[in-house]
Design a protein around this motif. Structure first.
Motif, mmCIF file in Angstrom:
data_model
loop_
_atom_site.group_PDB
_atom_site.id
_atom_site.type_symbol
_atom_site.label_atom_id
_atom_site.label_comp_id
_atom_site.label_asym_id
_atom_site.label_seq_id
_atom_site.Cartn_x
_atom_site.Cartn_y
_atom_site.Cartn_z
ATOM 1 N N THR A 56 11.750 -48.392 7.972
ATOM 2 C CA THR A 56 12.356 -48.288 9.682
ATOM 3 C C THR A 56 12.605 -46.748 9.846
ATOM 4 N N ALA A 57 13.031 -46.090 8.699
ATOM 5 C CA ALA A 57 13.119 -44.570 8.892
ATOM 6 C C ALA A 57 11.736 -44.033 9.284
ATOM 7 N N VAL A 58 10.808 -44.245 8.721
ATOM 8 C CA VAL A 58 9.358 -43.698 8.962
ATOM 9 C C VAL A 58 9.038 -44.107 10.190
ATOM 10 N N ARG A 59 9.289 -45.097 10.870
ATOM 11 C CA ARG A 59 8.898 -45.810 12.188
ATOM 12 C C ARG A 59 9.822 -45.063 13.392
ATOM 13 N N THR A 60 11.199 -44.720 13.061
ATOM 14 C CA THR A 60 11.971 -44.245 14.061
ATOM 15 C C THR A 60 12.366 -42.781 13.780
ATOM 16 N N GLN A 61 12.107 -42.116 12.709
ATOM 17 C CA GLN A 61 12.501 -40.658 12.678
ATOM 18 C C GLN A 61 11.205 -39.636 12.250
ATOM 19 N N SER A 62 10.129 -40.600 11.948
ATOM 20 C CA SER A 62 8.919 -39.556 11.780
ATOM 21 C C SER A 62 9.030 -38.879 10.799
ATOM 22 N N PRO A 63 9.420 -38.949 9.426
ATOM 23 C CA PRO A 63 9.246 -38.109 8.645
ATOM 24 C C PRO A 63 7.806 -37.950 8.268
ATOM 25 N N ARG A 64 7.192 -36.942 7.797
ATOM 26 C CA ARG A 64 5.572 -37.003 7.198
ATOM 27 C C ARG A 64 5.696 -36.711 5.794
ATOM 28 N N LEU A 65 6.958 -36.456 5.252
ATOM 29 C CA LEU A 65 6.926 -35.934 3.884
ATOM 30 C C LEU A 65 7.981 -37.097 3.109
ATOM 31 N N ALA A 66 7.764 -37.477 1.837
ATOM 32 C CA ALA A 66 9.157 -37.949 0.971
ATOM 33 C C ALA A 66 9.200 -37.358 -0.243
ATOM 34 N N TYR A 67 10.338 -37.214 -0.686
ATOM 35 C CA TYR A 67 10.377 -36.760 -2.165
ATOM 36 C C TYR A 67 10.837 -37.809 -2.930
ATOM 37 N N LEU A 68 10.482 -38.727 -3.860
ATOM 38 C CA LEU A 68 10.951 -39.848 -4.470
ATOM 39 C C LEU A 68 10.869 -39.766 -6.352
ATOM 40 N N VAL A 69 11.785 -40.449 -6.817
ATOM 41 C CA VAL A 69 11.490 -40.234 -8.313
ATOM 42 C C VAL A 69 11.573 -41.796 -8.625
ATOM 43 N N PRO A 70 10.313 -42.164 -8.834
ATOM 44 C CA PRO A 70 10.195 -43.681 -9.015
ATOM 45 C C PRO A 70 10.616 -44.186 -10.528
ATOM 46 N N ASP A 71 10.420 -43.092 -11.475
ATOM 47 C CA ASP A 71 10.658 -43.671 -12.779
ATOM 48 C C ASP A 71 12.074 -43.120 -13.327
ATOM 49 N N PHE A 72 12.998 -44.158 -13.638
ATOM 50 C CA PHE A 72 14.339 -43.594 -14.146
ATOM 51 C C PHE A 72 15.091 -42.637 -13.372
ATOM 52 N N GLN A 73 15.003 -42.965 -12.108
ATOM 53 C CA GLN A 73 15.581 -41.938 -11.359
ATOM 54 C C GLN A 73 16.707 -41.349 -11.647
ATOM 55 N N ASN A 74 16.878 -40.127 -11.105
ATOM 56 C CA ASN A 74 18.012 -39.049 -11.498
ATOM 57 C C ASN A 74 18.726 -39.033 -10.430
ATOM 58 N N PRO A 75 20.328 -39.628 -10.222
ATOM 59 C CA PRO A 75 20.887 -39.955 -11.336
ATOM 60 C C PRO A 75 21.216 -41.345 -11.513
ATOM 61 N N THR A 76 20.666 -42.186 -10.903
ATOM 62 C CA THR A 76 21.055 -43.673 -11.062
ATOM 63 C C THR A 76 20.463 -44.349 -12.175
ATOM 64 N N GLY A 77 19.015 -43.803 -12.523
ATOM 65 C CA GLY A 77 18.502 -44.592 -13.618
ATOM 66 C C GLY A 77 17.334 -45.628 -13.131
ATOM 67 N N ALA A 78 17.383 -45.795 -11.838
ATOM 68 C CA ALA A 78 16.670 -46.970 -11.265
ATOM 69 C C ALA A 78 15.113 -46.816 -11.588
ATOM 70 N N HIS A 79 14.388 -47.788 -11.844
ATOM 71 C CA HIS A 79 13.051 -47.861 -12.017
ATOM 72 C C HIS A 79 12.240 -48.795 -11.090
ATOM 73 N N MET A 80 11.502 -48.344 -10.420
ATOM 74 C CA MET A 80 10.541 -48.900 -9.446
ATOM 75 C C MET A 80 9.731 -49.870 -9.817
ATOM 76 N N ASP A 81 9.738 -50.950 -9.329
ATOM 77 C CA ASP A 81 8.805 -52.183 -9.982
ATOM 78 C C ASP A 81 7.346 -51.879 -9.133
ATOM 79 N N ALA A 82 6.543 -52.509 -9.635
ATOM 80 C CA ALA A 82 5.022 -52.419 -9.030
ATOM 81 C C ALA A 82 4.904 -52.608 -7.727
ATOM 82 N N ALA A 83 5.505 -53.973 -7.229
ATOM 83 C CA ALA A 83 5.415 -54.182 -5.556
ATOM 84 C C ALA A 83 5.978 -53.155 -4.789
ATOM 85 N N THR A 84 7.138 -52.555 -5.416
ATOM 86 C CA THR A 84 7.620 -51.469 -4.514
ATOM 87 C C THR A 84 6.875 -50.212 -4.405
#
Length: 484
Positions: free
Chosen positions: A253-281
Motif C-alpha cells: 500500500t505504501a508503494v502504491r500511495t507514496q511512491s517510494p522508489r527504494l527500500a532498505y530491508l534486513v531480511p535475515d535475523f533483522q536488527n533489532p527484532t531478530g525477525a527472519h523473512m520466510d520464502a513467500a514474503t
C-alpha cells in the motif's frame, strides 16, 4: 612450575630464543613502582597492561627470573611472585626447560564480544550493552593474518589503488552466493569497506530524487538510519515485529500511495527484532515495483540446528549487501555489494568508490577467513551465541517483559510493558550499565518508547550482572511511578 602443553590460544609461533631484557623492556612497563600495594602485584599488573596495549607483544618469551630481577632492580622473590600471579591468571605460560611466554588468557580470546565492552567501553559505565559487536575468532584470525602476509608480496609491487576488489575475494564471495542458490559471477561483486560503505555508495547512485521517500523497517538498524538521514532521505516506516515479521500488505500500500522508489530491508535475523523473512514474503517483496537493498549482514548468524535454507531476497530489482563485521570481526572492515555487472561498472565510476574501498591487505585477510576454514569458525561462533542467547532468555523469565527468542542474529528485542525505555536506560546508566532504548531504532525517533534492545554477544557472567541491574532499576522505576 610446569603447567603442561601450550593451549590452542597460546598465539602464533614465536622465536624459541628468549628476548633479551633491555632497558626498553623496563620502559615498556611504565612507572609500575608508583602503584599502591605490593611490588609483585604492581609488576604483574604492569605486564598485563603492556600486553593489552601492545607494548609487550603476546608470545614474547621472558628470560630467566635472575635476569628479570637484575634489570628491574627487584628481588628474585618479587619476580617469582609476580610471574606466579600472571601464570595463575592466564597471562603467562611456562614450560619446563623452555622458559615463559606472555599471552592473552583464554577468557579474552575465546569470546564473542570485545573485551573493552566489559571494561567500561562507554565512558564511565561498568557494562556496555549498547553495541551488538563481535570480537575476532582469535586463533583463526592470527592464522589468516600470517597466510595473508605470505601472499602480500605481489601486492606490494602494485600501486595499491582501489579496484572493485581483489580477484580472489570476489571469486570467493561469488562462489558463496552461487552455492547458496543465487548464481553469481565475480564481476557482479564490488568490495567495500563495510556494509555501511556499501549502503552509502548505493544511496549516492540510486537516491537521486529526494521527492520520493525511502521505505525502511520500523524498527531498523540505527547505523543505516544515520546513513539515510545523512543523505537527507525522507524515511517511510514499514512495521516489522519479532512475532509477525513484515507486513507486506502495508508495504504494498505504501508503494502504491507514496511512491517510494527504494527500500532498505534486513531480511535475515533483522536488527533489532531478530525477525527472519520466510520464502513467500521474500518472493512477494521482490515483485514490488521498487529497488530493494537487502542487507544480509546477519545471514550467517543462523542459530537454528541445523541452519535453515531460506533463499536470498532476490529479483531483478534487488541488490544484496553483506559484511564480515558481524560474522567475523567488527574490526575487519570488509563489505560488499552483489548486483548486476552493469551496476558494479557504474558504481566503479563514482568518485566516492575509492574512498569506500578497503585496503588490499584487509581484503587478503578476509579472503583467508572466508575460505575453507569458515565453516568451523561459524560453527563455533553460532554455538557460543546460541548458548548466550538462551542464557539471556532464562534471565529474563519472570520480569514481565515480553520478547521472542530469535532464530539468529545478535540481540533480543524487549517490550517493557508500561515502563518508558528511555527512563529505564537513564537510571541504568547512572548505576553503571548502558543500554539502547527503542527510539534509537525508530525512523521517526519518537516511537518504540517501551522497547529495549539487549545484545547477547556478552559473556554469560556479564549478561547475568546486566539483567540483575536492569531488574533492580525497573523495580525502582515502578516504585517511583507508584509513589509519584
Amino acid at each position: 612450575m610446569t603447567t603442561g602443553p601450550a593451549p590452542r590460544h597460546s598465539g602464533p609461533p614465536v622465536d624459541d630464543r628468549a628476548v633479551p631484557v633491555t632497558p626498553g623492556f623496563a620502559a615498556a612497563l611504565g612507572p609500575w613502582r608508583e602503584r599502591p600495594g605490593p611490588l609483585a602485584r604492581s609488576l604483574s599488573t604492569a605486564v598485563r597492561e603492556a600486553v593489552v596495549d601492545g607494548r609487550l607483544p603476546a608470545g614474547t618469551r621472558l628470560p630467566s627470573e635472575r635476569e628479570l630481577s637484575r634489570v628491574l632492580s627487584v628481588s628474585r622473590g618479587t619476580v617469582v611472585a609476580a610471574l606466579t600471579l600472571l601464570r595463575d591468571d592466564g597471562w603467562l605460560h611456562t614450560r619446563h626447560g623452555s622458559g615463559s611466554q606472555v599471552r592473552l588468557p583464554a577468557r579474552l580470546t575465546e569470546r564473542t564480544t570485545p573485551w573493552s565492552l566489559d571494561r567500561g567501553g562507554a565512558g564511565d559505565a561498568d557494562l556496555d550493552l549498547t553495541l551488538a559487536l563481535t570480537s575476532a575468532p582469535h586463533e583463526a584470525y592470527l592464522a589468516a593474518l600470517g597466510r595473508a602476509a605470505e601472499r602480500s608480496a605481489a601486492l606490494l609491487v602494485d600501486s595499491g589503488a582501489a579496484t572493485a576488489g581483489l580477484p580472489r575475494l570476489r571469486e570467493l564471495l561469488a562462489d558463496r552466493y552461487t552455492r547458496d542458490g543465487l548464481a553469481t559471477r565475480p564481476e557482479q561483486i564490488l568490495v567495500t569497506s563495510g556494509a555501511q560503505a556499501a549502503l552509502t555508495l548505493l544511496l549516492d547512485h540510486l537516491h537521486t530524487d529526494r521527492r520520493h521517500p525511502v521505505a525502511v523497517e520500523s524498527p531498523s538498524y540505527p547505523g543505516a538510519l544515520a546513513v539515510l538521514r545523512g543523505r537527507r532521505a525522507r524515511l517511510l516506516p514499514v512495521p516489522v515485529t519479532s512475532q509477525g515479521g513484515w507486513d507486506t500488505g502495508h508495504l504494498a500500500t505504501a508503494v502504491r500511495t507514496q511512491s517510494p522508489r527504494l527500500a532498505y530491508l534486513v531480511p535475515d535475523f533483522q536488527n533489532p527484532t531478530g525477525a527472519h523473512m520466510d520464502a513467500a514474503t521474500r518472493a512477494e517483496i521482490a515483485r514490488l515495483p521498487l529497488t530493494v537493498i537487502a542487507d544480509e549482514t546477519m545471514r550467517d548468524l543462523d542459530l537454528r540446528t541445523p541452519p535453515g535454507t531460506e533463499p536470498h531476497l532476490a529479483g531483478p530489482r534487488v541488490i544484496q549487501i553483506g559484511s564480515a563485521s558481524k560474522t567475523l570481526w567488527t574490526g575487519l572492515r570488509i563489505g560488499w555489494i552483489r548486483g548486476t555487472a552493469d551496476l558494479v561498472r557504474q558504481l566503479r565510476r563514482n568518485p566516492l568508490q575509492p574512498q569506500l574501498s578497503p585496503p588490499p591487505l584487509e581484503q587478503l585477510i578476509a579472503a583467508e577467513l572466508l575460505g575453507e576454514g569458515l565453516p568451523a569458525v561459524l560453527a563455533d561462533r553460532r554455538s557460543r551465541l546460541r548458548a548466550q542467547r538462551d542464557h539471556l532468555a532464562e534471565l529474563l523469565d519472570g520480569t514481565g517483559w515480553t520478547y521472542t527468542v530469535p532464530d539468529g542474529g545478535l540481540s533480543l528485542w524487549l517490550h517493557l510493558g508500561t515502563t518508558p525505555a528511555t527512563a529505564l536506560a537513564a537510571r541504568a546508566a547512572r548505576q553503571g550499565l548502558v543500554v539502547t532504548p527503542g527510539p534509537h531504532f525508530a525512523a521517526d525517533r519518537a516511537t518504540l518508547t517501551h522497547h529495549l534492545r539487549l545484545p547477547f554477544t556478552a559473556t554469560p557472567d556479564v549478561l547475568t550482572r546486566a539483567v540483575g541491574l536492569l531488574r533492580r532499576c525497573h523495580e525502582q522505576e515502578v516504585h517511583r511511578f507508584v509513589t509519584a
